[in-house]
Design a protein around this motif. Structure first.
Motif, PDB file in Angstrom:
ATOM      1  N   ASN A  20     -39.758  28.000  -0.203  1.00 19.95           N
ATOM      2  CA  ASN A  20     -39.542  28.699   1.063  1.00 19.95           C
ATOM      3  C   ASN A  20     -38.243  28.294   1.753  1.00 19.95           C
ATOM      4  O   ASN A  20     -37.696  29.056   2.548  1.00 19.95           O
ATOM      5  CB  ASN A  20     -40.721  28.455   2.002  1.00 19.95           C
ATOM      6  CG  ASN A  20     -41.989  29.047   1.463  1.00 19.95           C
ATOM      7  OD1 ASN A  20     -42.118  30.253   1.351  1.00 19.95           O
ATOM      8  ND2 ASN A  20     -42.930  28.199   1.069  1.00 19.95           N
ATOM      9  N   ILE A  21     -37.790  27.094   1.492  1.00 20.67           N
ATOM     10  CA  ILE A  21     -36.524  26.604   2.035  1.00 20.67           C
ATOM     11  C   ILE A  21     -35.703  26.140   0.824  1.00 20.67           C
ATOM     12  O   ILE A  21     -35.725  24.963   0.466  1.00 20.67           O
ATOM     13  CB  ILE A  21     -36.755  25.467   3.053  1.00 20.67           C
ATOM     14  CG1 ILE A  21     -37.687  25.950   4.160  1.00 20.67           C
ATOM     15  CG2 ILE A  21     -35.425  24.987   3.635  1.00 20.67           C
ATOM     16  CD1 ILE A  21     -38.143  24.897   5.120  1.00 20.67           C
ATOM     17  N   PRO A  22     -35.005  27.088   0.187  1.00 16.25           N
ATOM     18  CA  PRO A  22     -34.360  26.793  -1.094  1.00 16.25           C
ATOM     19  C   PRO A  22     -33.062  25.991  -1.018  1.00 16.25           C
ATOM     20  O   PRO A  22     -32.493  25.658  -2.049  1.00 16.25           O
ATOM     21  CB  PRO A  22     -34.097  28.186  -1.675  1.00 16.25           C
ATOM     22  CG  PRO A  22     -33.967  29.069  -0.487  1.00 16.25           C
ATOM     23  CD  PRO A  22     -34.888  28.489   0.557  1.00 16.25           C
ATOM     24  N   ILE A  23     -32.586  25.672   0.180  1.00 17.41           N
ATOM     25  CA  ILE A  23     -31.364  24.882   0.281  1.00 17.41           C
ATOM     26  C   ILE A  23     -31.702  23.453   0.670  1.00 17.41           C
ATOM     27  O   ILE A  23     -32.731  23.189   1.295  1.00 17.41           O
ATOM     28  CB  ILE A  23     -30.366  25.483   1.298  1.00 17.41           C
ATOM     29  CG1 ILE A  23     -30.963  25.497   2.704  1.00 17.41           C
ATOM     30  CG2 ILE A  23     -29.914  26.851   0.876  1.00 17.41           C
ATOM     31  CD1 ILE A  23     -29.984  25.924   3.784  1.00 17.41           C
ATOM     32  N   THR A  24     -30.837  22.542   0.278  1.00 21.44           N
ATOM     33  CA  THR A  24     -30.978  21.143   0.666  1.00 21.44           C
ATOM     34  C   THR A  24     -29.917  20.864   1.719  1.00 21.44           C
ATOM     35  O   THR A  24     -28.725  21.086   1.476  1.00 21.44           O
ATOM     36  CB  THR A  24     -30.787  20.210  -0.543  1.00 21.44           C
ATOM     37  OG1 THR A  24     -31.789  20.511  -1.515  1.00 21.44           O
ATOM     38  CG2 THR A  24     -30.896  18.751  -0.136  1.00 21.44           C
ATOM     39  N   SER A  85     -38.297  16.457   2.453  1.00 19.68           N
ATOM     40  CA  SER A  85     -38.150  17.062   1.120  1.00 19.68           C
ATOM     41  C   SER A  85     -37.012  18.067   1.034  1.00 19.68           C
ATOM     42  O   SER A  85     -36.654  18.487  -0.066  1.00 19.68           O
ATOM     43  CB  SER A  85     -39.444  17.781   0.726  1.00 19.68           C
ATOM     44  OG  SER A  85     -40.503  16.874   0.628  1.00 19.68           O
ATOM     45  N   THR A  86     -36.460  18.460   2.177  1.00 23.27           N
ATOM     46  CA  THR A  86     -35.433  19.507   2.167  1.00 23.27           C
ATOM     47  C   THR A  86     -34.081  19.005   2.669  1.00 23.27           C
ATOM     48  O   THR A  86     -33.203  19.806   2.969  1.00 23.27           O
ATOM     49  CB  THR A  86     -35.876  20.728   3.007  1.00 23.27           C
ATOM     50  OG1 THR A  86     -36.151  20.310   4.347  1.00 23.27           O
ATOM     51  CG2 THR A  86     -37.102  21.391   2.404  1.00 23.27           C
ATOM     52  N   ILE A  87     -33.934  17.687   2.745  1.00 22.91           N
ATOM     53  CA  ILE A  87     -32.646  17.119   3.143  1.00 22.91           C
ATOM     54  C   ILE A  87     -32.165  16.170   2.055  1.00 22.91           C
ATOM     55  O   ILE A  87     -32.947  15.697   1.227  1.00 22.91           O
ATOM     56  CB  ILE A  87     -32.717  16.405   4.517  1.00 22.91           C
ATOM     57  CG1 ILE A  87     -33.648  15.198   4.473  1.00 22.91           C
ATOM     58  CG2 ILE A  87     -33.128  17.378   5.616  1.00 22.91           C
ATOM     59  CD1 ILE A  87     -33.677  14.372   5.761  1.00 22.91           C
ATOM     60  N   SER A  88     -30.875  15.898   2.062  1.00 25.58           N
ATOM     61  CA  SER A  88     -30.300  15.002   1.055  1.00 25.58           C
ATOM     62  C   SER A  88     -30.789  13.574   1.272  1.00 25.58           C
ATOM     63  O   SER A  88     -31.250  13.204   2.359  1.00 25.58           O
ATOM     64  CB  SER A  88     -28.777  15.034   1.140  1.00 25.58           C
ATOM     65  OG  SER A  88     -28.334  14.410   2.341  1.00 25.58           O
ATOM     66  N   ARG A 108     -33.277  14.156  15.618  1.00 28.15           N
ATOM     67  CA  ARG A 108     -32.212  13.332  15.049  1.00 28.15           C
ATOM     68  C   ARG A 108     -31.274  14.188  14.199  1.00 28.15           C
ATOM     69  O   ARG A 108     -30.051  14.045  14.265  1.00 28.15           O
ATOM     70  CB  ARG A 108     -32.798  12.167  14.241  1.00 28.15           C
ATOM     71  CG  ARG A 108     -33.294  11.023  15.119  1.00 28.15           C
ATOM     72  CD  ARG A 108     -33.553   9.753  14.336  1.00 28.15           C
ATOM     73  NE  ARG A 108     -34.697   9.840  13.459  1.00 28.15           N
ATOM     74  CZ  ARG A 108     -35.973   9.635  13.831  1.00 28.15           C
ATOM     75  NH1 ARG A 108     -36.255   9.338  15.086  1.00 28.15           N
ATOM     76  NH2 ARG A 108     -36.947   9.719  12.959  1.00 28.15           N
ATOM     77  N   LEU A 109     -31.840  15.092  13.410  1.00 28.00           N
ATOM     78  CA  LEU A 109     -31.014  15.994  12.598  1.00 28.00           C
ATOM     79  C   LEU A 109     -30.175  16.916  13.483  1.00 28.00           C
ATOM     80  O   LEU A 109     -28.980  17.107  13.241  1.00 28.00           O
ATOM     81  CB  LEU A 109     -31.884  16.823  11.654  1.00 28.00           C
ATOM     82  CG  LEU A 109     -32.419  16.101  10.440  1.00 28.00           C
ATOM     83  CD1 LEU A 109     -33.445  16.950   9.706  1.00 28.00           C
ATOM     84  CD2 LEU A 109     -31.283  15.709   9.493  1.00 28.00           C
ATOM     85  N   ARG A 110     -30.801  17.480  14.509  1.00 24.68           N
ATOM     86  CA  ARG A 110     -30.073  18.347  15.433  1.00 24.68           C
ATOM     87  C   ARG A 110     -28.891  17.603  16.049  1.00 24.68           C
ATOM     88  O   ARG A 110     -27.792  18.131  16.143  1.00 24.68           O
ATOM     89  CB  ARG A 110     -31.020  18.870  16.522  1.00 24.68           C
ATOM     90  CG  ARG A 110     -30.333  19.829  17.504  1.00 24.68           C
ATOM     91  CD  ARG A 110     -31.046  19.908  18.815  1.00 24.68           C
ATOM     92  NE  ARG A 110     -31.099  18.566  19.423  1.00 24.68           N
ATOM     93  CZ  ARG A 110     -32.143  18.110  20.095  1.00 24.68           C
ATOM     94  NH1 ARG A 110     -33.209  18.851  20.290  1.00 24.68           N
ATOM     95  NH2 ARG A 110     -32.128  16.896  20.616  1.00 24.68           N
ATOM     96  N   ASP A 111     -29.128  16.364  16.435  1.00 21.93           N
ATOM     97  CA  ASP A 111     -28.069  15.569  17.067  1.00 21.93           C
ATOM     98  C   ASP A 111     -26.927  15.263  16.099  1.00 21.93           C
ATOM     99  O   ASP A 111     -25.770  15.167  16.511  1.00 21.93           O
ATOM    100  CB  ASP A 111     -28.643  14.276  17.640  1.00 21.93           C
ATOM    101  CG  ASP A 111     -29.566  14.503  18.826  1.00 21.93           C
ATOM    102  OD1 ASP A 111     -29.586  15.638  19.368  1.00 21.93           O
ATOM    103  OD2 ASP A 111     -30.290  13.563  19.191  1.00 21.93           O
ATOM    104  N   ILE A 112     -27.235  15.108  14.825  1.00 22.07           N
ATOM    105  CA  ILE A 112     -26.194  14.849  13.813  1.00 22.07           C
ATOM    106  C   ILE A 112     -25.293  16.063  13.665  1.00 22.07           C
ATOM    107  O   ILE A 112     -24.083  15.943  13.548  1.00 22.07           O
ATOM    108  CB  ILE A 112     -26.831  14.476  12.460  1.00 22.07           C
ATOM    109  CG1 ILE A 112     -27.448  13.071  12.553  1.00 22.07           C
ATOM    110  CG2 ILE A 112     -25.808  14.558  11.327  1.00 22.07           C
ATOM    111  CD1 ILE A 112     -28.304  12.701  11.351  1.00 22.07           C
TER     112      ILE A 112
END
Length: 113
Positions: A20-24, A85-88, A108-112
């Motif tokens: 469903n989320i094919p990108i990393t 599972s969907t991040i590096s 935290r991801l949004r802030d990065i």
């Protein structure tokens, strides 16, 4: 035809989040907007959007029974595992913290980015 309410929450039957989320999401190849939008669509379709985006004031649903609290905790862990599972690996090492909630990781991801 009579509709019956399933006893299994739809988020708990996702066999492979990558379908469903094919990108990393990676630091080097920034696709945050695309990744976040795909993630929000998936979360909304599985009724767990409130684990990453707080509901509007007055629309909050606070778990009151032990069963509801346990389900909330289980769903939060499930959605958190979707994020992980969907991040590096590099991003994972940057945002992972003990006893983190899904919203903590999402923010935290949004802030990065």
């Amino acid at each position: 035809m009579v509709e019956t309410k399933s006893s299994v929450h739809p988020a708990l039957v996702v066999p492979n989040i990558k379908a469903n989320i094919p990108i990393t999401l990676e630091m080097a190849n920034v696709q945050y907007s695309t990744w976040a939008e795909l993630f929000k669509i998936h979360a909304r379709s599985h009724r767990v959007l409130d684990h990453i985006i707080p509901p509007a004031k007055g629309k909050e649903k606070v778990p009151s029974t032990d069963e509801e609290k346990e389900l909330w905790s289980t769903l939060d862990a499930t959605v958190l595992s979707w994020i992980y599972s969907t991040i590096s690996n590099e991003l994972l090492q940057t945002i992972i913290e003990p006893d983190s909630t899904t919203m903590d990781a999402w923010n935290r991801l949004r802030d990065i980015f």
